[in-house]
Write a protein that holds these residues in place. Structure first.
Motif, PDB file in Angstrom:
ATOM      1  N   LYS A 100       0.846  -1.209   0.000  1.00 36.10           N
ATOM      2  CA  LYS A 100       0.000   0.000   0.000  1.00 36.10           C
ATOM      3  C   LYS A 100       0.876   1.252   0.000  1.00 36.10           C
ATOM      4  CE  LYS A 100      -3.781  -2.264   2.326  1.00 36.10           C
ATOM      5  NZ  LYS A 100      -4.249  -2.627   3.643  1.00 36.10           N
ATOM      6  N   ARG A 110      -6.321   5.146  -3.356  1.00 39.33           N
ATOM      7  CA  ARG A 110      -6.376   4.178  -2.251  1.00 39.33           C
ATOM      8  C   ARG A 110      -7.101   2.891  -2.635  1.00 39.33           C
ATOM      9  NH1 ARG A 110      -5.598   5.374   3.018  1.00 39.33           N
ATOM     10  NH2 ARG A 110      -7.514   4.455   3.777  1.00 39.33           N
ATOM     11  N   GLN A 114      -5.404  -0.727  -2.727  1.00 37.29           N
ATOM     12  CA  GLN A 114      -5.936  -1.785  -1.860  1.00 37.29           C
ATOM     13  C   GLN A 114      -6.230  -3.056  -2.676  1.00 37.29           C
ATOM     14  OE1 GLN A 114      -6.807  -1.348   1.510  1.00 37.29           O
ATOM     15  NE2 GLN A 114      -7.681  -3.380   1.761  1.00 37.29           N
ATOM     16  N   GLU A 118      -4.061  -6.736  -2.552  1.00 40.67           N
ATOM     17  CA  GLU A 118      -4.659  -8.036  -2.207  1.00 40.67           C
ATOM     18  C   GLU A 118      -4.419  -9.051  -3.315  1.00 40.67           C
ATOM     19  OE1 GLU A 118      -8.751  -7.174  -1.392  1.00 40.67           O
ATOM     20  OE2 GLU A 118      -8.184  -5.812   0.232  1.00 40.67           O
TER      21      GLU A 118
ATOM     22  N   ALA B 295     -10.799  -8.471   2.983  1.00 43.30           N
ATOM     23  CA  ALA B 295      -9.642  -7.701   3.444  1.00 43.30           C
ATOM     24  C   ALA B 295     -10.117  -6.418   4.105  1.00 43.30           C
ATOM     25  CB  ALA B 295      -8.752  -7.386   2.269  1.00 43.30           C
ATOM     26  N   ARG B 296      -9.390  -6.053   5.151  1.00 42.98           N
ATOM     27  CA  ARG B 296      -9.775  -4.859   5.889  1.00 42.98           C
ATOM     28  C   ARG B 296      -9.252  -3.627   5.161  1.00 42.98           C
ATOM     29  NH1 ARG B 296      -7.026  -2.131   9.660  1.00 42.98           N
ATOM     30  NH2 ARG B 296      -5.358  -3.651   9.521  1.00 42.98           N
ATOM     31  N   ASP B 297     -10.097  -2.670   4.987  1.00 38.13           N
ATOM     32  CA  ASP B 297      -9.644  -1.421   4.390  1.00 38.13           C
ATOM     33  C   ASP B 297      -9.156  -0.506   5.506  1.00 38.13           C
ATOM     34  OD1 ASP B 297      -9.114   0.604   2.700  1.00 38.13           O
ATOM     35  OD2 ASP B 297     -11.151   0.824   1.902  1.00 38.13           O
ATOM     36  N   ASP B 298      -8.397   0.487   5.139  1.00 35.99           N
ATOM     37  CA  ASP B 298      -7.864   1.397   6.149  1.00 35.99           C
ATOM     38  C   ASP B 298      -8.886   2.429   6.617  1.00 35.99           C
ATOM     39  OD1 ASP B 298      -5.533   0.135   6.143  1.00 35.99           O
ATOM     40  OD2 ASP B 298      -4.456   1.582   4.910  1.00 35.99           O
ATOM     41  N   GLY B 299     -10.080   2.386   6.046  1.00 36.93           N
ATOM     42  CA  GLY B 299     -11.085   3.366   6.418  1.00 36.93           C
ATOM     43  C   GLY B 299     -10.849   4.668   5.695  1.00 36.93           C
ATOM     44  N   PRO B 300     -11.551   5.725   6.110  1.00 34.34           N
ATOM     45  CA  PRO B 300     -11.398   7.000   5.411  1.00 34.34           C
ATOM     46  C   PRO B 300      -9.975   7.557   5.576  1.00 34.34           C
ATOM     47  CG  PRO B 300     -12.708   7.239   7.418  1.00 34.34           C
ATOM     48  CD  PRO B 300     -12.495   5.785   7.213  1.00 34.34           C
TER      49      PRO B 300
END
Lengths: 262, 550
Positions: A100, A110, A114, A118, B295-300
């Motif tokens: 990332k 982003r 992402q 993955e 998969a976990r996103d980093d959020g905003p």
């Protein structure tokens, strides 16, 4: 006229009195799988460092995808991906965090970063260690991650310094297939390896550097013809390499000198 | 058939290793950066030398007074001082130790005896050992001048004490090496170490409060200390001076027993290493991890105001900070130090007793101290990048973005620290007057931003790789230390003069105005320097990569 991916003119690099790269003129056409060979200390890594901006040339110039590197390094770097010697990883990040980070450094948004992270982690079989830090990866895993980071932004030229070193046969097979597919789609791959069989199997074109000078350059067929004087012969790359670099055996270490060992 | 080599004597092996060390040093000086580093080290070494020399005089005087005034129990105290320094200092400042891993010698046909002797000899290469030997010699000289007849006993006991110390120090080092072979253990240890260092600051307030009640318990423990090597060394010398051969024999025999015991234990440890004890950090067998379904996103993106590369660097710096136990714990230090200082010497509750310092002085002083501690790592800000530094040069970004990202992270950390410390100050000491508050805040901006420019320059000019959670061989470049030292003295000096100018002139707002101007100039200078520093980084990238990719 085919598009040139890499072009150098009289590229030279000195370290004090030592001339590591001595006025080389490289020409790599876009979409080629290009093998860059040479014995130890010949100047392979120095050349690849210069071509990727890790080292400044003492003199000479180079254009990548027609853009002058010295004049516009940022624009050139946007187009290339690199697996440098030593891999250049931030070892205190996890694989996912590193990808990332690199994606964002190359300007990907982003969501794209992402998604690609993955997919690449899955492809490289690194996805099952989400919390493991790179420092705790094996050498082969680090190599795969470095490769993933080098391609995350979809580079048009990919520089690989010994990409298969330490990678298991299964992963190496998948990587080779990936690289072959990339060249089919127009990516230029510039690869150094000491394993001549790999280069012979993957590369369409080869250059050989010896004592800083470019001593041979062309397609494998051209090199075979150049050595034997006849087209369509079955000379192996190892024979070509030894014949050019070893000058028919005159520069090979003489075993007789080590008689005390035998 | 190949020849078979004959065995090499222990002396020859030691000579070869000494030659190797010398060649490593000589060859390293071929590089300009290493030469500058050595110059920096020499400068800092001069300060160390002055301290050692000064204490030599103190030990000489102590031993002289002890024998001339027949206060022989003082000798045990002097031995205790040396003993504690010799054993504790290497753990505290492990970075000064020789960072040449002598275990690499094991690939050669070295005998266990040679390996042991070389290992022991390395123990004398530490600053603590060299200083302690100097002090022992000074004690010997002092004792001999006061009472010439004590020289043979002093030499004997001094030599035994020296061997006990070097053996024990190597033993502790070897145990620690085994204990800290794993990164997580190292980080945990460092965390505990930092906490214990912080806790030391509480000794004085605790002693003030509970000292009287703890005294009897301490006195009860005191006789047991007589069985430790420093006391035994002191008792042996006292006995020989008082012509008590039996007591001398008992004390020196016990000292010898310690030497034998420590030597046996050290021999055991070295023998294990010699046999190929594996301490490397191989990855433990991984548990079969379950692949997360989504998969976990980093959020905003909370850093969306920044350009993507700068935001990526800030994020990476934050992750590195949270994974560097030592750096993270160091952040606890400033508010705690303020708490400790305020307990010791400041605060409204103590001022009444006439011992306190006013908030007017305490506030700028504490801010200066805080900046001194927290800015130090900025002078070698690429220390933990390792091979990752190459990414900054292969990625399509200008190096100013790297500086911006790193500096932004540091400024954020400093802001949080300053806010916490300010809150602590307000609680413990109270806030200073408005003009002092504003002047100090402006001075903080001036000194931080001013130093950032110098620190960025220092980071690319004198880079030195450091490892997370590692103790041995962790040392900043000598020149980076000097630059930091000079820069902090300069900034601190300017700030002090301006602060006092307000008092001298009677214009209390003058410092605030002066600092506001200086802060604006520092901010302007900082941004103006970024492009020049980027060009310098590009020019020096080979040095930077070479230093950090080792």
């Amino acid at each position: 006229m085919p598009e040139m991916a890499i072009q150098t003119q009289k590229l030279t690099r000195r370290f004090g009195n030592l001339i590591a790269v001595d006025g080389i003129d490289l020409q790599v056409t876009a979409g080629q799988f290009f093998g860059f060979l040479g014995p130890n200390g010949a100047g392979k890594s120095t050349t690849i460092k210069i071509l990727t901006g890790l080292l400044a040339p003492t003199s000479g110039s180079m254009q990548l995808l027609g853009v002058d590197f010295a004049a516009n390094p940022v624009e050139v770097k946007r187009q290339i991906g690199v697996v440098p010697e030593g891999m250049g990883l931030f070892e205190r990040l996890t694989g996912s965090e590193y990808l990332k980070f690199v994606g964002r450094m190359y300007g990907l948004d982003r969501a794209t970063t992402q998604r690609r992270s993955e997919e690449l982690l899955d492809f490289m079989q690194l996805a099952d260690r989400p919390t493991t830090m790179i420092a705790d990866y094996s050498h082969g895993m680090q190599k795969k991650l470095a490769l993933a980071a080098a391609v995350i932004h979809g580079p048009r030229i990919l520089f690989l310094d010994e990409p298969f070193e330490g990678v298991d046969a299964l992963a190496a097979g998948a990587l080779k297939a990936l690289l072959a597919r990339m060249t089919e789609r127009g990516t230029t791959i510039f690869l150094t390896s000491h394993v001549l069989e790999i280069v012979e199997r993957l590369c369409s074109h080869v250059a050989i550097i010896h004592k800083g000078r470019l001593v041979a350059q062309g397609s494998l067929e051209e090199l075979r013809t150049g050595i034997s004087g006849e087209a369509g012969n079955k000379t192996t790359l190892e024979q070509i390499f030894l014949s050019i670099v070893g000058q028919g055996g005159t520069e090979r270490p003489q075993l007789e000198e080590l008689s005390w060992l035998m | 058939m190949a020849d078979v080599t004959h065995s090499v004597s222990v002396f020859e092996q030691i000579r070869l290793v000494a030659g190797l060390r010398w060649r490593i040093l000589r060859n390293s000086l071929r590089k300009k950066n290493n030469r500058l580093d050595l110059i920096g080290l020499i400068f800092t070494g001069v300060f160390g030398g002055i301290m050692v020399l000064g204490l030599c005089i103190a030990f000489y005087a102590g031993a002289y007074a002890s024998f001339s005034q027949s206060r022989l129990e003082w000798m045990a105290l002097l031995f205790w001082a040396i003993f504690l320094f010799w054993q504790i200092f290497p753990v505290l400042v492990a970075g000064f130790g020789a960072n040449f891993a002598f275990r690499t010698l094991l690939r050669f046909p070295l005998s266990l005896r040679a390996f042991y002797i070389i290992g022991l000899a390395y123990g004398f290469a530490d600053f603590s050992a060299l200083a302690s030997v100097c002090w022992l010699l000074a004690m010997t000289a002092g004792a001999t001048v006061a009472k010439p007849g004590v020289l043979p006993a002093m030499l004997l006991i001094g030599a035994m004490f020296m061997l006990v110390n070097v053996t024990l120090e190597r033993l502790i080092g070897s145990w620690l090496e085994r204990l800290l072979a794993r990164r997580r253990a190292r980080e945990l240890f460092l965390g505990l170490f930092v906490l214990s260092m912080i806790s030391l600051n509480f000794i004085n307030p605790l002693m003030q409060r509970y000292g009287a009640s703890a005294r009897p318990a301490f006195l009860r423990l005191l006789p047991y200390f007589a069985w430790f090597p420093p006391s035994l060394a002191g008792h042996a010398l006292a006995a020989i001076t008082r012509l008590q051969p039996a007591r001398f024999l008992l004390s020196s025999s016990l000292l010898l027993l310690y030497l034998v015991l420590f030597s046996a234990l050290l021999w055991r440890r070295f023998a294990a290493q010699y046999r190929g004890e594996e301490l490397s950090e191989t990855a433990a067998p991984a548990r079969a991890a379950v692949r997360p379904t989504a998969a976990r996103d980093d959020g905003p993106d909370r850093l969306s105001l920044l350009s993507p590369p700068v935001a990526a660097i800030v994020r990476k710096e934050f992750r590195y900070l949270t994974r560097n136990g030592f750096a993270l714990l160091a952040l606890l230090m400033p508010p705690l130090v303020i708490l400790v200082f305020s307990m010791n010497s400041a605060g409204w509750h103590l001022t009444a007793g006439g011992r306190g310092v006013s908030a007017e002085m305490f506030f700028p002083g504490m801010m200066a101290y805080l900046i001194l501690i927290l800015m130090a790592p900025a002078y070698n800000s690429f220390a933990y990048e390792g091979r990752g530094i190459q990414t900054y040069f292969t990625a399509p970004l200008r190096f100013r973005d790297v500086f911006l990202g790193k500096n932004l992270m540091l400024v954020s950390v400093l802001s949080v620290e300053i806010a916490l410390s300010l809150a602590m100050l307000a609680w413990r000491v109270g806030l200073p007057s408005a003009h002092m508050l504003v002047a100090t805040c402006a001075a903080v901006i001036f000194t931080i931003v001013g130093q950032l420019t110098v620190a960025n320059w220092s980071s690319i000019t004198f880079p030195r790789k450091m490892e997370f959670g590692q103790m041995r061989g962790q040392r900043q470049s000598g020149m980076a230390v000097l630059v930091a030292f000079a820069s902090q003295i300069l900034m601190g000096g300017i700030s002090a003069v301006i602060l006092f100018t307000g008092n001298w002139t009677g214009n209390l707002w003058l410092p605030a105005e002066a600092f506001a101007l200086l802060a604006a100039a520092a901010v302007g200078g900082y941004f103006a320097s970024l492009d020049a520093l980027s060009r310098l980084a590009e020019k020096r990238k080979e040095v930077l990569i070479e230093a950090l990719c080792r």
